[in-house]
Design an enzyme around this catalytic site. Structure first.
Site, short mmCIF file in Angstrom:
data_model
loop_
_atom_site.label_atom_id
_atom_site.label_comp_id
_atom_site.label_asym_id
_atom_site.label_seq_id
_atom_site.Cartn_x
_atom_site.Cartn_y
_atom_site.Cartn_z
N TYR A 77 -6.58 -9.08 11.45
CA TYR A 77 -5.26 -8.79 12.02
C TYR A 77 -5.18 -9.33 13.45
O TYR A 77 -6.18 -9.33 14.17
CB TYR A 77 -5.01 -7.28 12.06
CG TYR A 77 -4.73 -6.69 10.69
CD1 TYR A 77 -3.47 -6.77 10.13
CD2 TYR A 77 -5.74 -6.05 9.97
CE1 TYR A 77 -3.20 -6.22 8.88
CE2 TYR A 77 -5.48 -5.51 8.71
CZ TYR A 77 -4.21 -5.60 8.17
OH TYR A 77 -3.94 -5.07 6.94
N ASN A 90 -12.41 -1.39 -1.08
CA ASN A 90 -11.70 -2.00 0.05
C ASN A 90 -12.34 -1.56 1.36
O ASN A 90 -12.66 -0.38 1.53
CB ASN A 90 -10.24 -1.54 0.06
CG ASN A 90 -9.54 -1.88 1.38
OD1 ASN A 90 -9.23 -3.03 1.66
ND2 ASN A 90 -9.31 -0.86 2.21
N GLU A 91 -12.57 -2.48 2.25
CA GLU A 91 -13.12 -2.17 3.58
C GLU A 91 -14.23 -1.12 3.46
O GLU A 91 -14.21 -0.09 4.15
CB GLU A 91 -12.02 -1.73 4.55
CG GLU A 91 -11.04 -2.85 4.83
CD GLU A 91 -10.16 -2.66 6.06
OE1 GLU A 91 -10.15 -1.57 6.65
OE2 GLU A 91 -9.48 -3.63 6.44
N GLU A 104 -5.89 -9.29 3.55
CA GLU A 104 -5.12 -8.59 4.59
C GLU A 104 -5.10 -9.48 5.83
O GLU A 104 -6.15 -9.76 6.41
CB GLU A 104 -5.73 -7.23 4.93
CG GLU A 104 -5.52 -6.21 3.81
CD GLU A 104 -5.95 -4.79 4.18
OE1 GLU A 104 -5.82 -4.40 5.36
OE2 GLU A 104 -6.41 -4.08 3.27
N GLU A 131 0.85 -1.19 0.00
CA GLU A 131 0.00 0.00 0.00
C GLU A 131 0.88 1.24 0.00
O GLU A 131 2.04 1.20 0.43
CB GLU A 131 -0.88 -0.03 1.27
CG GLU A 131 -1.82 1.16 1.39
CD GLU A 131 -2.91 0.95 2.45
OE1 GLU A 131 -2.82 -0.01 3.23
OE2 GLU A 131 -3.86 1.76 2.45
N GLN A 182 2.14 -6.12 5.58
CA GLN A 182 2.37 -5.77 4.19
C GLN A 182 3.79 -6.15 3.81
O GLN A 182 4.61 -6.36 4.70
CB GLN A 182 2.12 -4.30 3.97
CG GLN A 182 0.69 -3.87 4.25
CD GLN A 182 0.37 -2.45 3.79
OE1 GLN A 182 1.15 -1.80 3.13
NE2 GLN A 182 -0.82 -1.97 4.17
O1 AHR Z 1 -2.93 -2.61 6.20
C1 AHR Z 1 -3.26 -1.42 6.83
C2 AHR Z 1 -4.74 -1.07 6.73
O2 AHR Z 1 -5.49 -2.01 7.40
C3 AHR Z 1 -5.33 -1.09 5.33
O3 AHR Z 1 -5.12 0.09 4.65
C4 AHR Z 1 -6.78 -1.27 5.60
O4 AHR Z 1 -7.44 -1.91 4.54
C5 AHR Z 1 -6.81 -2.05 6.90
O5 AHR Z 1 -7.65 -1.49 7.83
#
Ligand code: AHR
Length: 510
Positions: A258, A172-173, A314, A25, A363
Site C-alpha cells: 500500500y 491471507n497475510e 492488495e 472484503e 478495494q
Molecule cells: O485492505 C485492507 C486490509 O489490508 C486487508 O484486510 C488486509 O489484508 C491488509 O492489511
C-alpha cells in the site's frame, strides 16, 4: 519534449487480464451498501446487487474479484453465510469497525455477483482460525459435481450446479492478521491445508501453472512490502521434499503493498496535499517496480520457468479516513493523484507481465482506493475508475517493447520520480494501445512517438486531466472525466502534448 520509441514487432508476453482485478472484503461499506443492498432495497438491484454499480463495473471489465478478505478471510467461517438468511449467524466484525455482520452476503451471493459481472472467482480461505476440514468442505461445497454431503447441501440451498473457483487463496497475510506465523510455519501449514483443496474432476493430474484454467489455482500467502525473508522462507519450505512436477504445490504467491505518503502511522489526507506530498506519493507508487524485481529474483531461483504467478492481490493508496467517518471503515476520497498512482502501477504490472499474473486493487467500492463511491442511492465514478476504463484494452493483449525518454523530477532527493510512465500493447483486434502518465506537478510534455513494426494509419486519444487535487463528489460527479485529446500522425510520427498531472490513452490502427 520527450521522445518515445515503440517496437510493435517485438512482443514481450501476454498481459493477463487478471492484472486488472479487484478486491472486495467484508469491510465498511464495500460489500454491504456498496455492492449488495438486498432484494428488498429501494435501490434498483438484481438479486440484491446494485444495478448502477454492476453496470459501472462491467464497463471497466472487472476480470476477477477477490473475496471475502483480507484480514476478514482468516476469521470467516463460510457455513455462517449459507442457507436461509433469517437463520444466518450474526457476529461482530472485530477487524473492521466492530459492526454487526449478519452474513446475508455469503458464498451464493458472491457467486451471483461474479455471474452478473461476468468475472472469474478468487475465494480466499481461512487458514488462520479455520480447520483443514472446513477449508476442504468449502471447496467440496462450491465445486463438487456429484453426490456428496457438501454438494447435497449446496443443492438444498438452491444451487444444484457446482460453481467454478478459478483461484483460491490459502490464508491471507499470515505473517500478521492471519495468525502471526513465521514463513516456515506458514509454509508447512500451507502444504497441509492445500492438500485437501481438491481438484475435483481430475485436476490433480493436470500441469501446475498459474495459466492453467482447468485448475483451481492455489495462491500462497506472500510477503508484505519488502520482506524478502518471508518470500525466501516460504518458497524454500514449499519446494522441500516436493516432487518436481508438483512445483511447490502453489500456482501463485501474493504480494501486498500500500502507498501511505506519510507512513503507516500517519498516512495523510486523501484530498489535502501539496506538491511535495504529490511527489512523495508517486515515488512510493513507483516503488512497486523495485518490489516486483526483488521478490521476482527470489521466485526465479525456485521457479525459473515462471509457472508460479506473482499475485499482487492488495495494492493501492491508503490515506487517513474522510473526516467524520468510522475509522474502521477505511473510506477515502479519490483525486487525480490516485489516478496517477493507478496509471504508474498498472504500467509497471504490464511491463512485468512475465511474472505478475494477477493483481487486485484494494478495494472495489467505498474502501481505500475505490473505483466507485456510493452514498444511499447515489454512485460516483472516481478518477481511478477512469484509469481502469482507459487501460481495459490492455487486458489479454500482447505487451510490446517500448521506451520513453524521461527526466527525473521531484522536490526531495529521496522522492524523485521519472517524469513519464508508459506501456504499450497490441490488443486482440490488432490495434496498438498506449497508456502514458505525466507525473509532473507543473510541466506539460510534448511527445514525439516513433513506431516500428506497425503501419500506423489512424490514431485517437482520450485524456484524464485536471488539477492535482481534483476529484468527483456527490454534488459534482463529473469534475474528473475522460475527454477526447488531439494527436497528430505525420510521416509515421505520432505527436501529442501531455499536460501536467494527466493520463492519456492512445489507440493506433493500421
Ligand atoms: O485492505 C485492507 C486490509 O489490508 C486487508 O484486510 C488486509 O489484508 C491488509 O492489511
Amino acid at each position: 519534449m520527450a521522445t518515445y520509441y515503440i517496437n510493435a514487432g517485438q512482443k514481450m508476453g501476454k498481459i493477463n487480464k487478471e492484472i486488472y482485478g479487484h478486491f472486495s472484503e467484508h469491510l465498511g461499506r464495500c460489500i454491504y451498501e456498496g455492492m449488495y443492498v438486498g432484494e428488498n432495497s429501494d435501490i434498483p438491484n438484481v438479486n440484491g446487487m446494485r444495478t448502477d454499480v454492476v453496470e459501472a463495473l462491467k464497463e471497466i471489465r472487472v476480470p476477477v474479484l477477490r473475496w471475502p478478505g483480507g484480514c476478514f478471510a482468516d476469521e470467516y467461517h463460510w457455513k455462517d453465510g449459507i442457507g436461509p438468511k433469517e437463520n444466518r449467524k450474526k457476529m461482530i466484525n472485530t477487524h473492521w469497525g466492530g459492526v454487526v455482520e449478519d452474513n446475508s452476503f455469503g458464498t451464493h451471493e458472491y457467486m451471483e455477483l461474479c455471474r452478473q459481472l461476468g468475472c472469474e472467482t478468487y475465494v480466499n480461505g481461512n487458514l488462520g482460525s479455520g480447520t483443514v476440514q472446513e477449508m476442504s468442505e468449502w471447496i467440496e461445497y462450491m465445486t463438487f459435481d456429484g453426490v456428496s454431503p457438501m454438494a447435497d447441501l449446496r443443492a438444498k440451498n438452491g444451487h444444484p450446479e457446482p460453481w467454478k473457483v478459478d483461484f483460491f487463496g490459502v490464508g491471507n497475510e499470515n505473517w500478521g492478521c492471519g495468525g502471526n506465523m513465521t514463513p516456515e510455519f506458514y509454509a508447512n501449514e500451507y502444504r497441509r491445508y492445500q492438500t485437501y483443496v481438491r481438484q475435483y474432476g481430475g485436476g490433480e493430474e493436470k500441469e501446475r501453472s498459474i495459466d492453467n484454467p482447468e485448475l483451481i489455482r492455489k495462491i500462497a500467502c506472500g510477503a508484505n512490502v519488502a520482506d524478502t525473508e518471508w518470500t525466501q522462507g516460504v518458497l524454500k519450505t514449499l519446494f522441500r521434499h516436493c516432487e518436481p512436477q508438483f512445483h511447490g504445490n502453489a500456482d501463485g504467491l501474493s504480494l501486498h503493498y500500500y502507498v501511505h505518503p506519510e507512513g503507516w502511522e500517519i498516512k495523510g489526507s486523501a484530498t489535502d496535499f501539496d506538491e511535495k506530498v504529490w511527489y512523495k506519493t508517486l515515488a512510493k507508487a513507483q516503488y512497486m517496480d523495485d518490489l516486483i524485481r526483488m521478490h521476482g529474483a527470489i521466485m526465479d531461483e525456485y521457479d525459473p520457468e515462471k509457472k508460479i504467478g506473482m499475485i499482487v492481490d492488495e495494492w493501492g493508496t491508503w490515506f487517513t479516513v474522510e473526516p467524520g467517518t468510522n475509522p474502521g471503515f477505511l473510506y477515502q476520497q479519490n483525486t487525480m493523484r490516485d489516478a496517477l498512482v493507478a496509471c504508474i502501477t498498472l504500467n509497471i504490472f504490464n511491463k512485468h507481465c512475465d511474472r505478475v499474473k494477477m493483481a487486485c486493487l484494494a478495494q472495489i467500492v467505498n474502501v481505500l482506493q475505490s473505483v466507485l463511491l456510493t452514498e444511499g442511492e447515489q454512485m460516483i465514478k472516481t478518477p481511478t475508475w477512469y484509469v481502469f476504463r482507459m487501460f481495459r484494452e490492455h487486458q489479454d493483449a500482447q505487451l510490446v517493447n517500448s521506451h520513453i525518454e524521461t527526466e527525473t523530477i521531484g522536490e526531495e532527493e529521496q522522492y524523485m520520480v521519472p517524469s513519464l510512465s508508459e506501456s504499450a500493447s497490441i490488443d486482440k483486434d490488432g490495434r496498438l494501445q498506449i497508456t502514458i502518465g505525466n507525473l509532473s506537478a507543473d510541466k506539460d510534455y510534448p511527445v514525439d512517438t516513433h513506431i516500428a513494426g506497425f503501419a500506423a494509419k489512424k490514431a485517437s486519444a482520450q485524456i484524464l486531466a485536471g488539477q492535482m487535487r481534483d476529484m468527483n463528489t456527490f454534488d459534482e460527479p463529473d469534475t474528473v472525466m475522460t475527454r477526447e485529446h488531439e494527436v497528430k500522425l505525420q510521416d509515421g510520427v505520432l505527436s501529442f502534448t501531455l499536460p501536467a498531472h494527466s493520463v492519456i490513452k492512445i489507440t493506433v490502427e493500421q
